[in-house]
Write an enzyme that holds these catalytic residues in place. Structure first.
Site, PDB file in Angstrom:
ATOM      1  N   ASP A  27      -1.680  30.936 -26.639  1.00  0.00           N
ATOM      2  CA  ASP A  27      -1.266  29.816 -25.790  1.00  0.00           C
ATOM      3  C   ASP A  27      -1.756  29.975 -24.345  1.00  0.00           C
ATOM      4  OD1 ASP A  27      -0.062  27.439 -25.205  1.00  0.00           O
ATOM      5  OD2 ASP A  27       1.976  28.230 -25.150  1.00  0.00           O
ATOM      6  N   ASN A  75      -1.502  19.743 -33.953  1.00  0.00           N
ATOM      7  CA  ASN A  75      -2.599  19.676 -32.957  1.00  0.00           C
ATOM      8  C   ASN A  75      -3.558  18.505 -33.179  1.00  0.00           C
ATOM      9  OD1 ASN A  75      -2.859  23.284 -32.463  1.00  0.00           O
ATOM     10  ND2 ASN A  75      -1.737  21.777 -31.282  1.00  0.00           N
TER      11      ASN A  75
HETATM   12  C1  FPP Z   1      -2.738  26.465 -27.322  1.00  0.00           C
HETATM   13  O1  FPP Z   1      -3.038  26.408 -25.948  1.00  0.00           O
HETATM   14  C2  FPP Z   1      -3.954  26.770 -28.052  1.00  0.00           C
HETATM   15  C3  FPP Z   1      -4.487  26.004 -29.039  1.00  0.00           C
HETATM   16  C4  FPP Z   1      -3.839  24.773 -29.507  1.00  0.00           C
HETATM   17  C5  FPP Z   1      -5.770  26.345 -29.676  1.00  0.00           C
HETATM   18  C6  FPP Z   1      -6.063  27.820 -29.811  1.00  0.00           C
HETATM   19  C7  FPP Z   1      -7.438  27.960 -30.290  1.00  0.00           C
HETATM   20  C8  FPP Z   1      -8.355  28.791 -29.751  1.00  0.00           C
HETATM   21  C9  FPP Z   1      -8.076  29.801 -28.698  1.00  0.00           C
HETATM   22  C10 FPP Z   1      -9.731  28.756 -30.292  1.00  0.00           C
HETATM   23  C11 FPP Z   1      -9.756  29.737 -31.399  1.00  0.00           C
HETATM   24  C12 FPP Z   1     -11.032  29.788 -32.037  1.00  0.00           C
HETATM   25  C13 FPP Z   1     -11.338  30.820 -32.813  1.00  0.00           C
HETATM   26  C14 FPP Z   1     -12.621  30.821 -33.470  1.00  0.00           C
HETATM   27  C15 FPP Z   1     -10.425  31.948 -32.996  1.00  0.00           C
HETATM   28  P1  FPP Z   1      -2.880  25.044 -25.168  1.00  0.00           P
HETATM   29  O2  FPP Z   1      -4.144  24.297 -25.253  1.00  0.00           O
HETATM   30  O3  FPP Z   1      -1.700  24.296 -25.679  1.00  0.00           O
HETATM   31  O4  FPP Z   1      -2.647  25.570 -23.707  1.00  0.00           O
HETATM   32  P2  FPP Z   1      -1.725  24.898 -22.617  1.00  0.00           P
HETATM   33  O5  FPP Z   1      -0.305  25.040 -23.079  1.00  0.00           O
HETATM   34  O6  FPP Z   1      -2.007  25.722 -21.412  1.00  0.00           O
HETATM   35  O7  FPP Z   1      -2.162  23.466 -22.463  1.00  0.00           O
END
Ligand code: FPP
Length: 248
Positions: A27, A75
């Site tokens: 996250d 998502n």
């Molecule tokens: C949550 O952070 C993260 C996600 C919904 C996606 C996580 C995916 C990756 C890190 C890419 C992974 C890819 C591979 C190949 C492993 P958020 O976007 O909700 O963050 P925020 O709360 O700060 O908005």
């Protein structure tokens, strides 16, 4: 760069007792990007690099199972260009994994409700499974994609109900083990340690059944900034806990 390249042993120092299974809610990518005036997808790209680095480090220090929450069943509600960027990252990393898995003896696998993913990604996942099946006693790096804990339990209940309906199984023979065997994680031990970076303190539908006795570790560090020393700190905290599994 190879998906599971070893890197300098001085990058972080592992605590003594290493959990067998560590899971991470990756996250904070969006906030990391926003702080830099970049689009959210740049945060995910940075987060994917962190996955590469921390998965490699986990393997180096002896973690057998490293599992990450990469895309939830919720998502899909995100803007289309963010969803597309995430799918592109999955494509890229799965292709790299297929090349590197044998060299590094790491089985990359994907769990979740996979049938709605684009066909080419499903093909890559199948290729990963094929390479993984030829590995001897590998470490496992598991991406949870289109994963939701409630959805997973619902699917397990449905499959068990079908077995009851056909007479294969009687209701009184359903045990906790029966449920575990019908989850996406059927072949994996439950996570010992679940890490959530970025300051949020909630489970968000991640490994609901499997986390019954997991230890949680929360940190304010945003996932793209997460380094081997942060994993060491989480493991050190894990080592200070007394796991009693309901006993005394
Ligand atoms: C949550 O952070 C993260 C996600 C919904 C996606 C996580 C995916 C990756 C890190 C890419 C992974 C890819 C591979 C190949 C492993 P958020 O976007 O909700 O963050 P925020 O709360 O700060 O908005």
């Amino acid at each position: 760069m190879a998906l599971f390249d070893l890197f300098g042993k001085d990058e972080g120092k592992a605590a003594q007792q290493v959990p067998q299974h560590i899971a991470v809610i990756m996250d904070g990518n969006g906030r990391w990007a926003k702080k830099r005036g970049m689009p959210r997808k740049a945060g995910h790209a940075a987060g994917a690099e962190t996955f590469r680095r921390i998965a490699t480090y986990s393997k180096d220090i002896g973690v057998k199972y490293f599992t990450v929450y990469a895309f939830s069943t919720e998502n899909w509600k995100r803007p289309q260009d963010e969803v597309d960027a995430l799918m592109n990252l999955f494509r890229r990393y799965l292709k790299e994994a297929i090349e590197d898995m044998a060299k590094n003896n790491v089985a990359v696998q994907v769990i979740g409700d996979l049938h709605v993913l684009p066909e080419d990604i499903r093909d890559l996942i199948d290729e990963c499974d094929e390479v993984a099946s030829g590995l001897d006693n590998p470490a496992y790096a598991t991406l949870c994609i289109n994963y939701g804990g409630r959805d997973e339990i619902k699917n397990a209940v449905r499959a068990i109900a079908q077995q009851v309906q056909t007479g294969e199984l009687s209701p009184e023979d359903i045990t906790e083990e029966t449920v575990s065997r019908h989850l996406y994680t059927a072949d994996m031990p439950d996570p010992d340690l679940i890490i959530r970076p970025s300051g949020e303190i909630r489970i968000s539908n991640f490994l609901l059944w499997q986390s019954a006795y997991s230890e949680y570790y929360f940190t304010d560090v945003l996932w793209p900034d997460f380094k081997p020393e942060h994993l060491d700190a989480a493991i050190a905290s894990f080592n200070q806990r007394q796991r009693r599994f309901g006993g005394v």
